[in-house]
Design an enzyme around this catalytic site. Sequence first.
Site, PDB file in Angstrom:
ATOM      1  N   ASP A  31    -101.131 -35.275  83.895  1.00 35.74           N
ATOM      2  CA  ASP A  31    -102.244 -35.421  84.401  1.00 35.74           C
ATOM      3  C   ASP A  31    -102.889 -33.789  84.480  1.00 35.74           C
ATOM      4  O   ASP A  31    -102.035 -32.936  84.364  1.00 35.74           O
ATOM      5  CB  ASP A  31    -102.286 -34.993  85.617  1.00 35.74           C
ATOM      6  CG  ASP A  31    -103.990 -35.137  86.533  1.00 35.74           C
ATOM      7  OD1 ASP A  31    -104.215 -34.017  86.485  1.00 35.74           O
ATOM      8  OD2 ASP A  31    -103.645 -36.715  87.549  1.00 35.74           O
ATOM      9  N   ILE A  32    -104.114 -33.770  83.595  1.00 37.80           N
ATOM     10  CA  ILE A  32    -104.377 -32.466  82.457  1.00 37.80           C
ATOM     11  C   ILE A  32    -104.752 -31.988  84.193  1.00 37.80           C
ATOM     12  O   ILE A  32    -105.049 -30.814  83.853  1.00 37.80           O
ATOM     13  CB  ILE A  32    -106.043 -32.833  82.045  1.00 37.80           C
ATOM     14  CG1 ILE A  32    -107.107 -33.742  82.683  1.00 37.80           C
ATOM     15  CG2 ILE A  32    -105.629 -33.233  81.434  1.00 37.80           C
ATOM     16  CD1 ILE A  32    -108.361 -33.545  81.757  1.00 37.80           C
ATOM     17  N   GLY A  94    -110.693 -41.899  96.528  1.00 37.64           N
ATOM     18  CA  GLY A  94    -110.411 -41.060  95.489  1.00 37.64           C
ATOM     19  C   GLY A  94    -109.861 -41.083  94.417  1.00 37.64           C
ATOM     20  O   GLY A  94    -110.107 -41.004  93.244  1.00 37.64           O
ATOM     21  N   HIS A 101    -103.380 -46.123  87.900  1.00 37.86           N
ATOM     22  CA  HIS A 101    -103.124 -45.403  87.506  1.00 37.86           C
ATOM     23  C   HIS A 101    -101.846 -44.798  87.844  1.00 37.86           C
ATOM     24  O   HIS A 101    -102.435 -44.635  89.839  1.00 37.86           O
ATOM     25  CB  HIS A 101    -103.493 -43.695  86.484  1.00 37.86           C
ATOM     26  CG  HIS A 101    -104.674 -43.604  87.737  1.00 37.86           C
ATOM     27  ND1 HIS A 101    -105.513 -43.877  87.191  1.00 37.86           N
ATOM     28  CD2 HIS A 101    -104.945 -42.223  88.364  1.00 37.86           C
ATOM     29  CE1 HIS A 101    -106.629 -43.573  87.829  1.00 37.86           C
ATOM     30  NE2 HIS A 101    -105.634 -41.964  88.437  1.00 37.86           N
ATOM     31  N   HIS A 103     -99.645 -42.214  90.151  1.00 39.47           N
ATOM     32  CA  HIS A 103     -99.025 -40.526  90.463  1.00 39.47           C
ATOM     33  C   HIS A 103     -98.198 -40.568  90.457  1.00 39.47           C
ATOM     34  O   HIS A 103     -97.437 -40.767  91.947  1.00 39.47           O
ATOM     35  CB  HIS A 103    -100.134 -40.083  91.095  1.00 39.47           C
ATOM     36  CG  HIS A 103    -101.838 -39.555  90.745  1.00 39.47           C
ATOM     37  ND1 HIS A 103    -102.627 -38.544  90.350  1.00 39.47           N
ATOM     38  CD2 HIS A 103    -103.023 -40.821  91.120  1.00 39.47           C
ATOM     39  CE1 HIS A 103    -103.621 -39.161  90.592  1.00 39.47           C
ATOM     40  NE2 HIS A 103    -103.699 -40.190  90.044  1.00 39.47           N
TER      41      HIS A 103
END
Length: 146
Positions: A31-32, A94, A101, A103
Site C-alpha cells: 500500500d502506498i 471506506g 483488495h 489489506h
Amino acid sequence: VADDCVFCRIVAGTAPASVVYRDETVLAFLDIRPMTPGHTLVVPVRHAAALADLDPVTGGPLFAAGQRLAAALRWSSLRCAGVNFFLADGVAAGQEVFHVHLHVLPRYPGDGLRVKAAFGTPSRADLDRTATAVRDGLAAAARADG
Ligand SMILES: [Zn+2]
C-alpha cells in the site's frame, strides 16, 4: 481490464508498484499509504469492482495469498507480532479503489491502530433478531443470483 482502474494498471505493469507476490489469480503489492510498515494489498488479477462482482472461486486464492503473506510478514525483519485482514466493500465501508483488495496489516504493540466496537454488548434477543436479518439476506442474495 478497466483502463481507469489503478490496480488493473498495476496488474498490467503500466503503473508502478512494489510487488511482493504474484500468481495467475492474484497479485500482492505494498500500500502506498501504509498504516504500518509492510501493509500489503492482495488483489484479484481479473478486475472486480466489488465483492458482488468477484468470482467466488477467486475468494479462496485471495484469502490463501493473504495467509501466506501474514506468515511472510511474521517471518520477515519487519515489526509484526500479529496481523489484521481488512476488506472494504463499498464507499460506506471506506473503499477508495474500486477493485477488490484485501489489506494485510502487520501489527505490533504500540502501533496506534484501533478497531473499536460502537454497539456495546447486545442481548441474546437482539443478536437473534440480527441473525434472522442476516439469514433473510442470505436467502435474498441466493434468489438474486438465480
Ligand atoms: Zn481493476
